[in-house]
Write a protein that holds these residues in place. Sequence first.
Motif, PDB file in Angstrom:
ATOM      1  N   SER A 146       0.813  -1.088   0.045  1.00  0.00           N
ATOM      2  CA  SER A 146       0.003  -0.134  -0.094  1.00  0.00           C
ATOM      3  C   SER A 146       0.744   1.509   0.098  1.00  0.00           C
ATOM      4  N   HIS A 147       1.819   1.112   0.862  1.00  0.00           N
ATOM      5  CA  HIS A 147       2.824   2.373   1.028  1.00  0.00           C
ATOM      6  C   HIS A 147       3.452   2.793  -0.625  1.00  0.00           C
ATOM      7  N   PHE A 148       3.969   1.440  -1.193  1.00  0.00           N
ATOM      8  CA  PHE A 148       4.650   1.646  -2.305  1.00  0.00           C
ATOM      9  C   PHE A 148       3.712   2.251  -3.452  1.00  0.00           C
ATOM     10  N   GLU A 149       2.426   1.838  -3.474  1.00  0.00           N
ATOM     11  CA  GLU A 149       1.506   2.283  -4.320  1.00  0.00           C
ATOM     12  C   GLU A 149       1.381   3.688  -4.311  1.00  0.00           C
ATOM     13  N   LYS A 150       1.294   4.235  -3.137  1.00  0.00           N
ATOM     14  CA  LYS A 150       1.022   5.615  -2.768  1.00  0.00           C
ATOM     15  C   LYS A 150       2.410   6.295  -3.214  1.00  0.00           C
ATOM     16  N   GLU A 151       3.576   5.842  -3.030  1.00  0.00           N
ATOM     17  CA  GLU A 151       4.843   6.353  -3.459  1.00  0.00           C
ATOM     18  C   GLU A 151       4.762   6.439  -5.111  1.00  0.00           C
ATOM     19  N   ASP A 152       4.316   5.434  -5.675  1.00  0.00           N
ATOM     20  CA  ASP A 152       4.045   5.542  -7.056  1.00  0.00           C
ATOM     21  C   ASP A 152       3.461   6.546  -7.642  1.00  0.00           C
ATOM     22  N   ILE A 153       2.268   6.699  -7.059  1.00  0.00           N
ATOM     23  CA  ILE A 153       1.505   8.085  -7.266  1.00  0.00           C
ATOM     24  C   ILE A 153       2.235   9.293  -6.969  1.00  0.00           C
ATOM     25  N   LEU A 154       2.977   9.776  -6.326  1.00  0.00           N
ATOM     26  CA  LEU A 154       3.960  10.739  -6.101  1.00  0.00           C
ATOM     27  C   LEU A 154       5.004  10.758  -7.165  1.00  0.00           C
ATOM     28  N   TYR A 155       5.521   9.568  -7.289  1.00  0.00           N
ATOM     29  CA  TYR A 155       6.775   9.499  -8.164  1.00  0.00           C
ATOM     30  C   TYR A 155       6.229   9.765  -9.752  1.00  0.00           C
ATOM     31  N   SER A 156       5.152   9.313 -10.058  1.00  0.00           N
ATOM     32  CA  SER A 156       4.567   9.169 -11.671  1.00  0.00           C
ATOM     33  C   SER A 156       4.060  10.950 -11.599  1.00  0.00           C
ATOM     34  N   LYS A 157       3.673  11.393 -10.604  1.00  0.00           N
ATOM     35  CA  LYS A 157       3.255  13.039 -10.670  1.00  0.00           C
ATOM     36  C   LYS A 157       4.630  13.878 -11.054  1.00  0.00           C
ATOM     37  N   GLU A 191      -3.796  17.250  -4.413  1.00  0.00           N
ATOM     38  CA  GLU A 191      -4.551  16.103  -5.488  1.00  0.00           C
ATOM     39  C   GLU A 191      -3.788  14.883  -5.211  1.00  0.00           C
ATOM     40  N   ILE A 192      -2.529  14.617  -4.888  1.00  0.00           N
ATOM     41  CA  ILE A 192      -1.896  13.428  -4.427  1.00  0.00           C
ATOM     42  C   ILE A 192      -2.445  13.034  -3.073  1.00  0.00           C
ATOM     43  N   LEU A 193      -2.388  13.875  -2.151  1.00  0.00           N
ATOM     44  CA  LEU A 193      -3.113  13.514  -0.790  1.00  0.00           C
ATOM     45  C   LEU A 193      -4.400  13.137  -0.857  1.00  0.00           C
ATOM     46  N   ARG A 194      -5.259  13.696  -1.717  1.00  0.00           N
ATOM     47  CA  ARG A 194      -6.708  13.147  -1.907  1.00  0.00           C
ATOM     48  C   ARG A 194      -6.757  11.849  -2.215  1.00  0.00           C
ATOM     49  N   LYS A 195      -5.851  11.341  -3.429  1.00  0.00           N
ATOM     50  CA  LYS A 195      -5.719  10.222  -3.915  1.00  0.00           C
ATOM     51  C   LYS A 195      -5.280   9.119  -2.921  1.00  0.00           C
ATOM     52  N   ILE A 196      -4.227   9.559  -2.054  1.00  0.00           N
ATOM     53  CA  ILE A 196      -3.524   8.393  -1.118  1.00  0.00           C
ATOM     54  C   ILE A 196      -4.161   8.260  -0.042  1.00  0.00           C
ATOM     55  N   MET A 197      -4.812   9.263   0.495  1.00  0.00           N
ATOM     56  CA  MET A 197      -5.650   9.245   2.076  1.00  0.00           C
ATOM     57  C   MET A 197      -6.844   8.577   1.989  1.00  0.00           C
TER      58      MET A 197
END
Length: 136
Positions: A45-56, A130-136
């Motif tokens: 789950s953590h890695f998926e959240k980081e992937d959202i950040l990295y892709s942004k 936007e990232i925080l809304r997606k990952i929280m």
Amino acid sequence: MNNVNLIDFFVDDHKRLSSLLEHLKKNLNGEGLLSFEDVIKGFNSHFEKEDILYSKYTKRTGEFIPILKKIKKDHLIIIEKLIILRNKSLQGKSIDFEDLNHFLDKHKNIEERLLYPELDKFIPDNEKEEILRKIM
């Protein structure tokens, strides 16, 4: 949200993962209720959240910084190490978390001291929200 700080979110999530590992160790001693599957799920789950950040970041800058390749490889190694420990546990073998802990400390330091601050500089606050809304 002024001065959205993704660094705090991910540092706190690292602390959550450390806590999961500590609870798992207690479970192995018969004192807890957490399983390897719970921990692996938490890390994924953590890695998926980081992937959202990295892709942004990659989308925003148009570049893929080399450290991201290492970080993503580290994620696979972490899961692999957890699976190896789980399998040893299932076989009734003794488990030593030292190698995993050492690897996690190095990985976490790279992210928290180098990567997150770099990403934080280049992603505007509205995109951080936007990232925080997606990952929280």
